[in-house]
Design a protein around this motif. Sequence first.
Motif, PDB file in Angstrom:
ATOM      1  N   UNK A 145       4.133  32.067  51.784  1.00  0.00           N
ATOM      2  CA  UNK A 145       2.869  32.328  52.479  1.00  0.00           C
ATOM      3  C   UNK A 145       1.871  31.176  52.333  1.00  0.00           C
ATOM      4  N   UNK A 146       2.378  29.965  52.065  1.00  0.00           N
ATOM      5  CA  UNK A 146       1.518  28.816  51.779  1.00  0.00           C
ATOM      6  C   UNK A 146       1.543  27.795  52.919  1.00  0.00           C
ATOM      7  N   UNK A 147       0.370  27.301  53.260  1.00  0.00           N
ATOM      8  CA  UNK A 147       0.247  26.191  54.208  1.00  0.00           C
ATOM      9  C   UNK A 147       0.512  24.858  53.510  1.00  0.00           C
ATOM     10  N   UNK A 148       0.180  24.810  52.221  1.00  0.00           N
ATOM     11  CA  UNK A 148       0.310  23.578  51.439  1.00  0.00           C
ATOM     12  C   UNK A 148       0.818  23.937  50.043  1.00  0.00           C
ATOM     13  N   UNK A 149       1.895  23.300  49.601  1.00  0.00           N
ATOM     14  CA  UNK A 149       2.458  23.627  48.287  1.00  0.00           C
ATOM     15  C   UNK A 149       3.268  22.468  47.733  1.00  0.00           C
ATOM     16  N   UNK A 150       3.283  22.370  46.418  1.00  0.00           N
ATOM     17  CA  UNK A 150       4.276  21.540  45.742  1.00  0.00           C
ATOM     18  C   UNK A 150       5.587  22.309  45.760  1.00  0.00           C
ATOM     19  N   UNK A 151       6.695  21.579  45.871  1.00  0.00           N
ATOM     20  CA  UNK A 151       8.014  22.219  45.925  1.00  0.00           C
ATOM     21  C   UNK A 151       8.884  21.613  44.845  1.00  0.00           C
ATOM     22  N   UNK A 152       9.445  22.474  44.023  1.00  0.00           N
ATOM     23  CA  UNK A 152      10.328  22.040  42.947  1.00  0.00           C
ATOM     24  C   UNK A 152      11.702  22.660  43.165  1.00  0.00           C
ATOM     25  N   UNK A 153      12.723  21.810  43.340  1.00  0.00           N
ATOM     26  CA  UNK A 153      14.097  22.306  43.474  1.00  0.00           C
ATOM     27  C   UNK A 153      14.911  21.760  42.304  1.00  0.00           C
ATOM     28  N   UNK A 154      15.583  22.662  41.612  1.00  0.00           N
ATOM     29  CA  UNK A 154      16.364  22.279  40.425  1.00  0.00           C
ATOM     30  C   UNK A 154      17.687  23.024  40.461  1.00  0.00           C
ATOM     31  N   UNK A 155      18.806  22.279  40.378  1.00  0.00           N
ATOM     32  CA  UNK A 155      20.111  22.935  40.295  1.00  0.00           C
ATOM     33  C   UNK A 155      21.072  22.045  39.509  1.00  0.00           C
ATOM     34  N   UNK A 156      22.368  22.280  39.661  1.00  0.00           N
ATOM     35  CA  UNK A 156      23.346  21.437  38.994  1.00  0.00           C
ATOM     36  C   UNK A 156      23.362  20.072  39.625  1.00  0.00           C
ATOM     37  N   UNK A 157      23.847  20.010  40.861  1.00  0.00           N
ATOM     38  CA  UNK A 157      23.811  18.768  41.627  1.00  0.00           C
ATOM     39  C   UNK A 157      24.079  19.089  43.094  1.00  0.00           C
ATOM     40  N   UNK A 158      23.421  18.332  43.967  1.00  0.00           N
ATOM     41  CA  UNK A 158      23.690  18.398  45.398  1.00  0.00           C
ATOM     42  C   UNK A 158      23.683  16.980  45.920  1.00  0.00           C
ATOM     43  N   UNK A 159      24.791  16.515  46.468  1.00  0.00           N
ATOM     44  CA  UNK A 159      24.966  15.091  46.767  1.00  0.00           C
ATOM     45  C   UNK A 159      24.673  14.277  45.501  1.00  0.00           C
ATOM     46  N   UNK A 160      23.556  13.495  45.487  1.00  0.00           N
ATOM     47  CA  UNK A 160      23.173  12.758  44.275  1.00  0.00           C
ATOM     48  C   UNK A 160      22.109  13.488  43.459  1.00  0.00           C
ATOM     49  N   UNK A 161      21.265  14.249  44.123  1.00  0.00           N
ATOM     50  CA  UNK A 161      20.084  14.815  43.468  1.00  0.00           C
ATOM     51  C   UNK A 161      20.431  16.014  42.583  1.00  0.00           C
ATOM     52  N   UNK A 162      19.734  16.105  41.449  1.00  0.00           N
ATOM     53  CA  UNK A 162      19.850  17.275  40.565  1.00  0.00           C
ATOM     54  C   UNK A 162      18.521  18.030  40.474  1.00  0.00           C
ATOM     55  N   UNK A 163      17.446  17.375  40.889  1.00  0.00           N
ATOM     56  CA  UNK A 163      16.121  18.009  40.972  1.00  0.00           C
ATOM     57  C   UNK A 163      15.258  17.165  41.898  1.00  0.00           C
ATOM     58  N   UNK A 164      14.365  17.814  42.624  1.00  0.00           N
ATOM     59  CA  UNK A 164      13.424  17.076  43.467  1.00  0.00           C
ATOM     60  C   UNK A 164      12.034  17.685  43.357  1.00  0.00           C
ATOM     61  N   UNK A 165      11.044  16.822  43.497  1.00  0.00           N
ATOM     62  CA  UNK A 165       9.660  17.253  43.660  1.00  0.00           C
ATOM     63  C   UNK A 165       9.235  16.833  45.059  1.00  0.00           C
ATOM     64  N   UNK A 166       8.774  17.800  45.849  1.00  0.00           N
ATOM     65  CA  UNK A 166       8.375  17.527  47.233  1.00  0.00           C
ATOM     66  C   UNK A 166       7.011  18.128  47.497  1.00  0.00           C
ATOM     67  N   UNK A 167       6.452  17.754  48.612  1.00  0.00           N
ATOM     68  CA  UNK A 167       5.190  18.333  49.066  1.00  0.00           C
ATOM     69  C   UNK A 167       5.400  18.938  50.440  1.00  0.00           C
ATOM     70  N   UNK A 168       5.033  20.186  50.570  1.00  0.00           N
ATOM     71  CA  UNK A 168       5.127  20.871  51.850  1.00  0.00           C
ATOM     72  C   UNK A 168       3.757  21.055  52.470  1.00  0.00           C
ATOM     73  N   UNK A 169       3.625  20.636  53.720  1.00  0.00           N
ATOM     74  CA  UNK A 169       2.375  20.831  54.476  1.00  0.00           C
ATOM     75  C   UNK A 169       2.741  21.231  55.891  1.00  0.00           C
ATOM     76  N   UNK A 170       2.242  22.382  56.323  1.00  0.00           N
ATOM     77  CA  UNK A 170       2.523  22.821  57.690  1.00  0.00           C
ATOM     78  C   UNK A 170       4.005  22.910  57.953  1.00  0.00           C
ATOM     79  N   UNK A 171       4.502  22.060  58.884  1.00  0.00           N
ATOM     80  CA  UNK A 171       5.923  22.114  59.237  1.00  0.00           C
ATOM     81  C   UNK A 171       6.703  20.920  58.686  1.00  0.00           C
ATOM     82  N   UNK A 172       6.167  20.267  57.648  1.00  0.00           N
ATOM     83  CA  UNK A 172       6.854  19.104  57.089  1.00  0.00           C
ATOM     84  C   UNK A 172       7.078  19.246  55.585  1.00  0.00           C
ATOM     85  N   UNK A 173       8.126  18.596  55.116  1.00  0.00           N
ATOM     86  CA  UNK A 173       8.413  18.486  53.691  1.00  0.00           C
ATOM     87  C   UNK A 173       8.680  17.015  53.392  1.00  0.00           C
TER      88      UNK A 173
END
Length: 621
Positions: A145-173
């Motif tokens: 329900x957020x227009x603007x948020x920090x996004x934290x994804x953490x798992x084992x591994x996906x491709x190269x990444x094992x965790x990411x920090x992103x910023x979500x605004x409107x329709x973009x990440x």
Amino acid sequence: MPKILGISSFYHDAAAAITIDGVIIAAVQEERFNRIKHTSDFPVQSIVYCLEEAGLTIDQLDAIVFYDKPLLTFERLLQTYYAFAPKGIVSFLKSIPIWLEQKLFLKKQIRDGLAEVMSYDKKKLKLLFTEHHLSHAASTFFTSPFEHAAILTIDGVGEWATATISEGKGNTIITKKELKFPHSIGLLYSAFTYYLGFTVNSGEYKLMGLAPYGNPNSDQTKRYIHQIKEQLISIKEDGSIWLDQSYFNYSTGLTMTKDSKWESLFGLKRRQPESELLQAHCNLGYAIQYITEEVVLKMSVFAKAETAAPNLCLAGGVALNCVANGKLLKKQLFKDIYVQPASGDAGGALGAALAVHYMYFDNTRDVDPKKDSMQGSYLGPYYSDKEITILNKRQKAVATKVSSFDILSKQVALEISEGAIIGWFQGRMEFGPRALGNRSIIGDPSNTEMQKKLNLKIKKRESFRPFAPSVLDTDASDFFDLETASPYMTLVSNVKKSIQKEIPSNYHELPLLEKLYCERSNLQAITHLDFSARIQTVHKETNPKYWQLLQNVKQETGKGILINTSFNVRGEPIVCTPEDAYNCFMNTEMDILVIENYIYYKKQQPNWDTKERWLKTFKED
């Protein structure tokens, strides 16, 4: 109005999801249909269901999107094997032929899988791929329900990444920072899952449940925490980590850990599955849970600083660590926190579809600040009187159809107040790993024998594993130190001091089972060893039937609260169909089964005491 089908498969937790103009029409895991837990099979039946629910054919779709980019994963495998050569030759020879045969020709695999669903025009097919962690990020931000948020994804591994920090605004990440393989808090947690005798990719829940049995004040626990930090992991202030690969085997081997080095480090042999749990195992479980929470908190602090966002969205397998989520919530770093209920790879199918809707087709996002767009996560199939009648005829089941849900609800509430355990099957099945009141086993949490009976006679699982409460959203603060909604059972909070009971002064020194059965609260069955509970708040808007049942339970018992566990036995996926529900009911010591407005009493069923007829063995989880 883009019509998009999202798919996850070929790794684990295969699933499909469909959106029309950004609205989630359906989402479901393939395991619910083929009855193989965490299946990696191409989700043919899930896709069939999603298309039927949407009333579409494959040719009517604007895009089909896969939640991962396998070529990037293949690049990681090759570079990793090259870096560690000549180590890992056995693993290399075992895995690379599979990749060459299957994963590198993924487009063909997907097209062939779609042909099993229905015939379609291959020239019209728009097949897209999103990055793994973008799928996770989109699954949580675009449903929040957020227009603007920090996004934290953490798992084992996906491709190269094992965790990411992103910023979500409107329709973009926009991805701000990425932690790369082989350094992964998810893989570290899975390594401890493996070392403590549980199954990787499914036993992490058990490790989280085991951790509170550890003694936080013991010298052994403190030593374990110190040893992990000194030898296995280096934790930076931004939450990024470095793992000493000389202790691990997951990069190029066939197991998670180098057991001899771990045995030397901890003075503890790797626990064999199903063997006795010692206090040392519990203390080691506490240690890794403590360190995981520290890492998640540091990542969150950095995400706040990096994005200046008021809210936080979480996804990825580690986001299902609801203990860490609860502690993060208490820190009040963010105005609000939203956790995607299907945070694992199954949710990647939904995230992939939403990422394409908003970021590929550049559609505007309309946000309702009062609610998320997951619809309570009730996105799976539902079944009519026709299917229930067929079940009853086939099994010669004895059932009574109650004339109204109001009468049924009052009758079931009375049975619960008298100690009955109920299989509760209503409406659309939940998407994600949690049963949220539509495919649930429920009972009275104030019954002191309920946890033991549910674990040993119903769920047929280890006695130490905790159960969750479902509570009326308006009553949650009467029982728990929780000041926010938790509709998806993704937050842990303590039970109120007012309902806690005094424990012995030597509580932490007691043997595991004595500690388990020590009375801790007036809601014993849902109060874990550390006085915590994994809470589901039930809301009239998203599940009126379950909400009404809780209201009637409150009238009978004085408390609008139930114990709620998923409708399955150990190793089995959550039941999907009425047939699944009846078989599970007959294979356990549940007292009553309710399917929609039909009620089944165990002792009225044919052959109810002949368990051999119903017994089905599932693979150990």
